[in-house]
Design a protein around this motif. Structure first.
Motif, PDB file in Angstrom:
ATOM      1  N   LYS A  67       0.831  -1.206   0.000  1.00  0.00           N
ATOM      2  CA  LYS A  67       0.000   0.000   0.000  1.00  0.00           C
ATOM      3  C   LYS A  67       0.868   1.261   0.000  1.00  0.00           C
ATOM      4  CE  LYS A  67      -3.764   2.411   2.293  1.00  0.00           C
ATOM      5  NZ  LYS A  67      -4.575   2.607   1.105  1.00  0.00           N
ATOM      6  N   THR A  70       2.548   1.902  -3.347  1.00  0.00           N
ATOM      7  CA  THR A  70       1.575   2.448  -4.306  1.00  0.00           C
ATOM      8  C   THR A  70       1.344   3.933  -4.053  1.00  0.00           C
ATOM      9  OG1 THR A  70       0.474   0.313  -4.545  1.00  0.00           O
ATOM     10  CG2 THR A  70      -0.811   2.255  -5.144  1.00  0.00           C
ATOM     11  N   LEU A  71       1.144   4.322  -2.805  1.00  0.00           N
ATOM     12  CA  LEU A  71       0.926   5.728  -2.473  1.00  0.00           C
ATOM     13  C   LEU A  71       2.140   6.589  -2.801  1.00  0.00           C
ATOM     14  CD1 LEU A  71      -0.897   5.357   0.961  1.00  0.00           C
ATOM     15  CD2 LEU A  71      -1.903   6.174  -1.180  1.00  0.00           C
ATOM     16  N   LYS A  73       4.440   6.019  -5.077  1.00  0.00           N
ATOM     17  CA  LYS A  73       4.519   6.138  -6.540  1.00  0.00           C
ATOM     18  C   LYS A  73       3.545   7.186  -7.044  1.00  0.00           C
ATOM     19  CE  LYS A  73       6.228   1.563  -7.787  1.00  0.00           C
ATOM     20  NZ  LYS A  73       5.930   0.303  -8.491  1.00  0.00           N
ATOM     21  N   GLN A  74       2.322   7.206  -6.494  1.00  0.00           N
ATOM     22  CA  GLN A  74       1.333   8.197  -6.912  1.00  0.00           C
ATOM     23  C   GLN A  74       1.762   9.607  -6.527  1.00  0.00           C
ATOM     24  OE1 GLN A  74      -2.281   6.932  -4.970  1.00  0.00           O
ATOM     25  NE2 GLN A  74      -2.635   5.261  -6.393  1.00  0.00           N
ATOM     26  N   GLU A  75       2.171   9.797  -5.312  1.00  0.00           N
ATOM     27  CA  GLU A  75       2.507  11.128  -4.810  1.00  0.00           C
ATOM     28  C   GLU A  75       3.741  11.738  -5.468  1.00  0.00           C
ATOM     29  OE1 GLU A  75       0.848  13.192  -2.671  1.00  0.00           O
ATOM     30  OE2 GLU A  75      -0.768  11.731  -2.701  1.00  0.00           O
ATOM     31  N   GLN A  77       5.037  10.582  -8.455  1.00  0.00           N
ATOM     32  CA  GLN A  77       5.018  10.249  -9.878  1.00  0.00           C
ATOM     33  C   GLN A  77       6.268   9.460 -10.279  1.00  0.00           C
ATOM     34  OE1 GLN A  77       4.347  13.890  -9.196  1.00  0.00           O
ATOM     35  NE2 GLN A  77       2.327  13.058  -8.803  1.00  0.00           N
TER      36      GLN A  77
END
Length: 78
Positions: A67, A70-71, A73-75, A77
Motif C-alpha cells: 500500500k 503504491t501511495l 509512486k502516486q505522490e 510520480q
C-alpha cells in the motif's frame, strides 16, 4: 512504537506543514510467528541526552508495504 496496517491508515489534510530536522535512522526485517515485518528505528537529534537510544519505531508487514509503495509512486510520480 507503532505497527502500521492499511485498515488504520488514511489521508488527512493538515492546515500547517513544516520540515523536520534530519536524524539518524536504521532499518531491518524479521520474521515473527511466520510473518515477515519491516522495522524503521529513528534515534532523535544528536544533541539529546541519550542520542544513541531509539526514539521512534515503526513496523509494517508486506500488505502495508504494498500500500505505501503504491501511495509513494502516486505522490511522487515515480
Amino acid at each position: 512504537m507503532a505497527r502500521l496496517n492499511k485498515e488504520h491508515f488514511k489521508m488527512e489534510s493538515k492546515g500547517r506543514n513544516n520540515i523536520h530536522d534530519v536524524v539518524t535512522a536504521s532499518y531491518h526485517s524479521f520474521i515473527f510467528d511466520g510473518k515477515k515485518y519491516f522495522q524503521i528505528d529513528s534515534y532523535g537529534k544528536s544533541n539529546r541526552k541519550n542520542p544513541d537510544k531509539v526514539s521512534q519505531t515503526i513496523q509494517f508487514d508486506k500488505e502495508f508495504a504494498e500500500k505505501i509503495v503504491t501511495l509513494l509512486k502516486q505522490e511522487f510520480q515515480i
